[in-house]
Design a protein around this motif. Structure first.
Motif, PDB file in Angstrom:
ATOM      1  N   VAL A  30       0.844  -1.046  -0.086  1.00  0.00           N
ATOM      2  CA  VAL A  30       0.124   0.188  -0.122  1.00  0.00           C
ATOM      3  C   VAL A  30       0.959   1.438   0.003  1.00  0.00           C
ATOM      4  CG1 VAL A  30      -2.002  -1.164   1.042  1.00  0.00           C
ATOM      5  CG2 VAL A  30      -0.491   0.157   2.505  1.00  0.00           C
ATOM      6  N   LEU A  31       0.255   2.364  -0.539  1.00  0.00           N
ATOM      7  CA  LEU A  31       1.152   3.642  -0.581  1.00  0.00           C
ATOM      8  C   LEU A  31      -0.064   4.886  -0.353  1.00  0.00           C
ATOM      9  CD1 LEU A  31       3.771   4.979  -1.027  1.00  0.00           C
ATOM     10  CD2 LEU A  31       3.428   5.151  -3.463  1.00  0.00           C
ATOM     11  N   VAL A  32       0.153   5.394   0.617  1.00  0.00           N
ATOM     12  CA  VAL A  32      -0.456   6.796   0.526  1.00  0.00           C
ATOM     13  C   VAL A  32       0.424   7.666   0.074  1.00  0.00           C
ATOM     14  CG1 VAL A  32      -1.824   8.473   2.084  1.00  0.00           C
ATOM     15  CG2 VAL A  32      -2.220   6.011   2.514  1.00  0.00           C
ATOM     16  N   CYS A  33      -0.058   8.496  -0.970  1.00  0.00           N
ATOM     17  CA  CYS A  33       0.907   9.742  -1.558  1.00  0.00           C
ATOM     18  C   CYS A  33       0.926  10.868  -0.454  1.00  0.00           C
ATOM     19  CB  CYS A  33       0.464   9.968  -2.999  1.00  0.00           C
ATOM     20  SG  CYS A  33       0.706   8.531  -4.061  1.00  0.00           S
ATOM     21  N   MET A  34       2.258  11.242  -0.447  1.00  0.00           N
ATOM     22  CA  MET A  34       2.178  12.264   0.427  1.00  0.00           C
ATOM     23  C   MET A  34       3.253  13.397  -0.434  1.00  0.00           C
ATOM     24  SD  MET A  34       1.662  11.382   3.278  1.00  0.00           S
ATOM     25  CE  MET A  34       1.362   9.723   4.311  1.00  0.00           C
ATOM     26  N   ASN A  35       2.977  14.800   0.027  1.00  0.00           N
ATOM     27  CA  ASN A  35       3.605  15.983  -0.529  1.00  0.00           C
ATOM     28  C   ASN A  35       5.048  16.015   0.279  1.00  0.00           C
ATOM     29  OD1 ASN A  35       3.134  17.498   1.845  1.00  0.00           O
ATOM     30  ND2 ASN A  35       1.698  18.497   1.162  1.00  0.00           N
ATOM     31  N   ALA A  36       5.799  16.985  -0.232  1.00  0.00           N
ATOM     32  CA  ALA A  36       6.925  17.191   0.202  1.00  0.00           C
ATOM     33  C   ALA A  36       7.200  17.584   1.767  1.00  0.00           C
ATOM     34  CB  ALA A  36       7.781  18.198  -0.454  1.00  0.00           C
ATOM     35  N   ASN A  37       6.098  18.004   2.284  1.00  0.00           N
ATOM     36  CA  ASN A  37       5.965  18.522   3.626  1.00  0.00           C
ATOM     37  C   ASN A  37       5.539  17.134   4.379  1.00  0.00           C
ATOM     38  OD1 ASN A  37       6.757  21.002   3.059  1.00  0.00           O
ATOM     39  ND2 ASN A  37       4.773  21.622   2.805  1.00  0.00           N
ATOM     40  N   GLY A  38       5.374  15.838   3.856  1.00  0.00           N
ATOM     41  CA  GLY A  38       4.719  14.923   4.664  1.00  0.00           C
ATOM     42  C   GLY A  38       3.493  14.665   4.760  1.00  0.00           C
ATOM     43  N   ARG A  39       2.591  15.558   4.275  1.00  0.00           N
ATOM     44  CA  ARG A  39       1.055  15.714   4.362  1.00  0.00           C
ATOM     45  C   ARG A  39       0.762  14.602   3.117  1.00  0.00           C
ATOM     46  NH1 ARG A  39      -2.571  19.091   7.020  1.00  0.00           N
ATOM     47  NH2 ARG A  39      -3.728  18.862   4.733  1.00  0.00           N
ATOM     48  N   SER A  40      -0.443  14.125   3.670  1.00  0.00           N
ATOM     49  CA  SER A  40      -1.069  13.337   2.601  1.00  0.00           C
ATOM     50  C   SER A  40      -1.727  14.290   1.506  1.00  0.00           C
ATOM     51  CB  SER A  40      -2.391  12.412   3.034  1.00  0.00           C
ATOM     52  OG  SER A  40      -3.198  11.994   2.379  1.00  0.00           O
ATOM     53  N   ARG A  41      -1.472  13.673   0.152  1.00  0.00           N
ATOM     54  CA  ARG A  41      -2.268  14.174  -0.946  1.00  0.00           C
ATOM     55  C   ARG A  41      -3.839  13.761  -1.179  1.00  0.00           C
ATOM     56  NH1 ARG A  41       1.507  13.634  -5.815  1.00  0.00           N
ATOM     57  NH2 ARG A  41       0.171  15.106  -6.573  1.00  0.00           N
ATOM     58  N   GLY A  42      -4.255  12.939  -0.282  1.00  0.00           N
ATOM     59  CA  GLY A  42      -5.639  12.524  -0.427  1.00  0.00           C
ATOM     60  C   GLY A  42      -5.963  11.674  -1.403  1.00  0.00           C
ATOM     61  N   PHE A  43      -4.840  10.678  -1.827  1.00  0.00           N
ATOM     62  CA  PHE A  43      -5.121   9.622  -2.716  1.00  0.00           C
ATOM     63  C   PHE A  43      -4.051   8.464  -2.513  1.00  0.00           C
ATOM     64  CE2 PHE A  43      -2.304  12.325  -5.087  1.00  0.00           C
ATOM     65  CZ  PHE A  43      -1.538  11.295  -5.966  1.00  0.00           C
ATOM     66  N   GLY A  44      -4.117   7.393  -2.939  1.00  0.00           N
ATOM     67  CA  GLY A  44      -3.009   6.271  -2.975  1.00  0.00           C
ATOM     68  C   GLY A  44      -3.433   5.068  -3.495  1.00  0.00           C
ATOM     69  N   PHE A  45      -2.582   4.052  -3.401  1.00  0.00           N
ATOM     70  CA  PHE A  45      -2.599   2.732  -4.166  1.00  0.00           C
ATOM     71  C   PHE A  45      -2.800   1.426  -3.221  1.00  0.00           C
ATOM     72  CE2 PHE A  45      -0.680   6.142  -6.673  1.00  0.00           C
ATOM     73  CZ  PHE A  45      -1.313   6.015  -7.880  1.00  0.00           C
ATOM     74  N   VAL A  46      -3.434   0.612  -3.751  1.00  0.00           N
ATOM     75  CA  VAL A  46      -3.344  -0.641  -2.935  1.00  0.00           C
ATOM     76  C   VAL A  46      -3.198  -1.772  -3.836  1.00  0.00           C
ATOM     77  CG1 VAL A  46      -4.695  -2.292  -1.468  1.00  0.00           C
ATOM     78  CG2 VAL A  46      -4.944   0.224  -1.345  1.00  0.00           C
ATOM     79  N   GLU A  47      -1.738  -2.586  -3.709  1.00  0.00           N
ATOM     80  CA  GLU A  47      -1.549  -3.682  -4.827  1.00  0.00           C
ATOM     81  C   GLU A  47      -2.270  -5.102  -4.097  1.00  0.00           C
ATOM     82  OE1 GLU A  47       2.345  -5.735  -6.207  1.00  0.00           O
ATOM     83  OE2 GLU A  47       2.244  -3.418  -6.417  1.00  0.00           O
ATOM     84  N   PHE A  48      -2.948  -5.876  -4.910  1.00  0.00           N
ATOM     85  CA  PHE A  48      -3.268  -7.021  -4.552  1.00  0.00           C
ATOM     86  C   PHE A  48      -2.374  -8.300  -5.154  1.00  0.00           C
ATOM     87  CE2 PHE A  48      -6.975  -4.520  -3.622  1.00  0.00           C
ATOM     88  CZ  PHE A  48      -7.103  -4.812  -2.261  1.00  0.00           C
TER      89      PHE A  48
END
Length: 83
Positions: A30-48
């Motif tokens: 899993v990966l929650v995408c973060m900006n340069a400041n370490g805050r979530s960008r509100g989207f991510g990916f889940v690999e099965f």
């Protein structure tokens, strides 16, 4: 097989996604995408592990995760870690 998850609450972490999608099958990564400041960008990916598991994850679109209705769709690419 990877799905794209958007409309995540900004406090959702990788482990939250892993447990939310664990009912669909074996979550490889899993990966929650973060900006340069370490805050979530509100989207991510889940690999099965399998395409069937990813297909069942699509049914979790419009489910609630931390008081937000998430949107799940197929991802065109696998998760890659930023170098």
């Amino acid at each position: 097989t990877t799905v794209f998850v958007k409309n995540l609450a900004f406090d959702v972490q990788d482990e939250d996604l892993r447990s939310h999608f664990g009912t669909c099958g074996k979550v490889e990564q899993v990966l929650v995408c973060m900006n340069a400041n370490g805050r979530s960008r509100g989207f991510g990916f889940v690999e099965f592990a399998t395409a069937d598991e990813a297909q069942s994850a699509l049914l979790l679109s419009d489910s609630m995760l931390k008081d937000r209705e998430i949107i799940v769709s197929r991802s065109q690419r696998a998760i890659t870690q930023k170098k």
